[in-house]
Design an enzyme around this catalytic site. Sequence first.
Site, PDB file in Angstrom:
ATOM      1  N   GLU A   1      90.553  80.376  10.217  1.00 21.46           N
ATOM      2  CA  GLU A   1      89.315  79.593  10.250  1.00 21.46           C
ATOM      3  C   GLU A   1      88.156  80.396  10.831  1.00 21.46           C
ATOM      4  O   GLU A   1      87.000  80.147  10.508  1.00 21.46           O
ATOM      5  CB  GLU A   1      89.528  78.320  11.093  1.00 21.46           C
ATOM      6  CG  GLU A   1      89.347  77.048  10.301  1.00 21.46           C
ATOM      7  CD  GLU A   1      89.537  75.776  11.117  1.00 21.46           C
ATOM      8  OE1 GLU A   1      89.613  75.824  12.364  1.00 21.46           O
ATOM      9  OE2 GLU A   1      89.604  74.707  10.498  1.00 21.46           O
TER      10      GLU A   1
ATOM     11  N   HIS B   1     115.747  87.196   4.748  1.00 17.93           N
ATOM     12  CA  HIS B   1     116.598  86.807   3.615  1.00 17.93           C
ATOM     13  C   HIS B   1     115.801  86.070   2.547  1.00 17.93           C
ATOM     14  O   HIS B   1     116.369  85.434   1.667  1.00 17.93           O
ATOM     15  CB  HIS B   1     117.768  85.959   4.125  1.00 17.93           C
ATOM     16  CG  HIS B   1     118.635  86.726   5.076  1.00 17.93           C
ATOM     17  ND1 HIS B   1     119.825  87.288   4.707  1.00 17.93           N
ATOM     18  CD2 HIS B   1     118.434  87.079   6.376  1.00 17.93           C
ATOM     19  CE1 HIS B   1     120.340  87.927   5.743  1.00 17.93           C
ATOM     20  NE2 HIS B   1     119.514  87.831   6.772  1.00 17.93           N
TER      21      HIS B   1
ATOM     22  N   LYS C   1      87.040  67.708   2.066  1.00 17.82           N
ATOM     23  CA  LYS C   1      86.758  66.367   2.607  1.00 17.82           C
ATOM     24  C   LYS C   1      85.795  65.630   1.692  1.00 17.82           C
ATOM     25  O   LYS C   1      85.993  64.454   1.370  1.00 17.82           O
ATOM     26  CB  LYS C   1      86.142  66.462   4.012  1.00 17.82           C
ATOM     27  CG  LYS C   1      87.071  67.000   5.056  1.00 17.82           C
ATOM     28  CD  LYS C   1      86.408  66.977   6.426  1.00 17.82           C
ATOM     29  CE  LYS C   1      87.223  67.787   7.419  1.00 17.82           C
ATOM     30  NZ  LYS C   1      86.541  68.002   8.683  1.00 17.82           N
TER      31      LYS C   1
END
Length: 449
Positions: free
Chosen positions: A291, A312, A426
């Site tokens: 951010e 793995h 948003k």
Amino acid sequence: MIDLKVNIDKLEGFVSKESIYSFEQQLLLHQGSLLNKTGKGNDFLGWITLPDEIDEAMLASLEKDAQDIAAQADIYVVIGIGGSYLGARAVIEALQHNFAGLQGKSGRKAPLVVYAGNNISEDYLADLIDILDERDYALTVISKSGTTTEPAIAFRILRRHLEQKYGLEEARKRIIAITDGSKGALKKLANKEGYKTYIVPDDVGGRYSVLTPVGLLPIAVAGFDIREFVKGALAMKHLVTSARTIDENPAFKYAAARNALYAAGKPIEIMVNYQPSLIYITEWWKQLYGESEGKQNRGIFPAGVSFTTDLHSMGQYVQEGLRVIFETVLSIEKPKRELSVPLEADDADGLNFVSGRRIHEVNRQAELGTLLAHVDGNVPNMVISLPRVDENTLGQLLYFYEFGCALSGYILDVNPFDQPGVEAYKKNMFALLGKPGFEEQTAILRSRI
Ligand code: PA5
């Protein structure tokens, strides 16, 4: 006493020492801009002095609330998203028993911390309610703005649940709100309902707020020593704000090294841990760096793996995939517990050569072997090491990451303290949900789906 060390020896051959040290003058200037508040985002630098400012009254109040919550509740729900929960979760998960959720009340000294409001999953909330139906709980809602959708929805639901379960009066005593000092919906509601509140200072952004009640209250409720955590952060603050060279200042070294790698064509940093309890340290770091730096079409992409588990799975890519990555290993010298590999009479799995040796020694050799293999596979590696994981070293580590992030953001010439990009989803979500005021956008977006 500072325990954290940054080792960049294994960057040799990928970036020259000169290219790393060429950042030193710039870093000195950026350190000055942070301390004098003259750089980008200078209205959000309150986090720098938090370790000096947390006073006895604040610590005592947080500890008292933690005791009261422990007396009331078996489960403690932290409602928050992003910077409003990741710091607390990172520290709690690093310190608590790996199977805290399965320990009974008697095995745990403190309430079990669970998290809500960090997603919009109906199943997650409904499942949580199943558990809360059966157990005594208290909750803390954390939202600086007080209007973030995810925690607001979770709080609507859990507040009602708490009120139905305990009645209005008792429910009020089980809710603490951590929010802005004056404005915001949560502050208003807390005042109206008479909830105990703590304040997130105006000049501290969410992802830099772990040393405010946002991080400290949940950490204290989980039974950990917030005084030592602050002490560790304070020691690191003294070092990174005063040391003036790359050799003396670990935040300088980390910021310089990762930017030298970025300039040399390595735009992806993978944070590596060898302890599953540190996965949320990586999650917090990802938020902090992602951010802070990912803007204006630049920034190092922060990713994370937990080895040896991910050797793995992701190990194949790291060893032989696109050569655009570098790794930063968070290395812990000493585990908290002791366990050795047992001897087997028939040695069917061929592991008797390590019998009697500590599991950590095996893990350590896996760490060293992997580092060399990845370096041989053209993945530069650096190492951040801590002698052990405890409250003090975590305080050092988190403050180191914060200061390193601010410096690194300034090297990238971005504002490391804003996050304009998080608004885009948003707006679309509100428009698609038909929020009043978004009508025009609603029609455009729906026509595209
Ligand atoms: O770092 C940040 O600023 C964000 O991650 C916020 O912490 C997050 O969006 C939650 O915001 P708020 O505390 O206002 O609910």
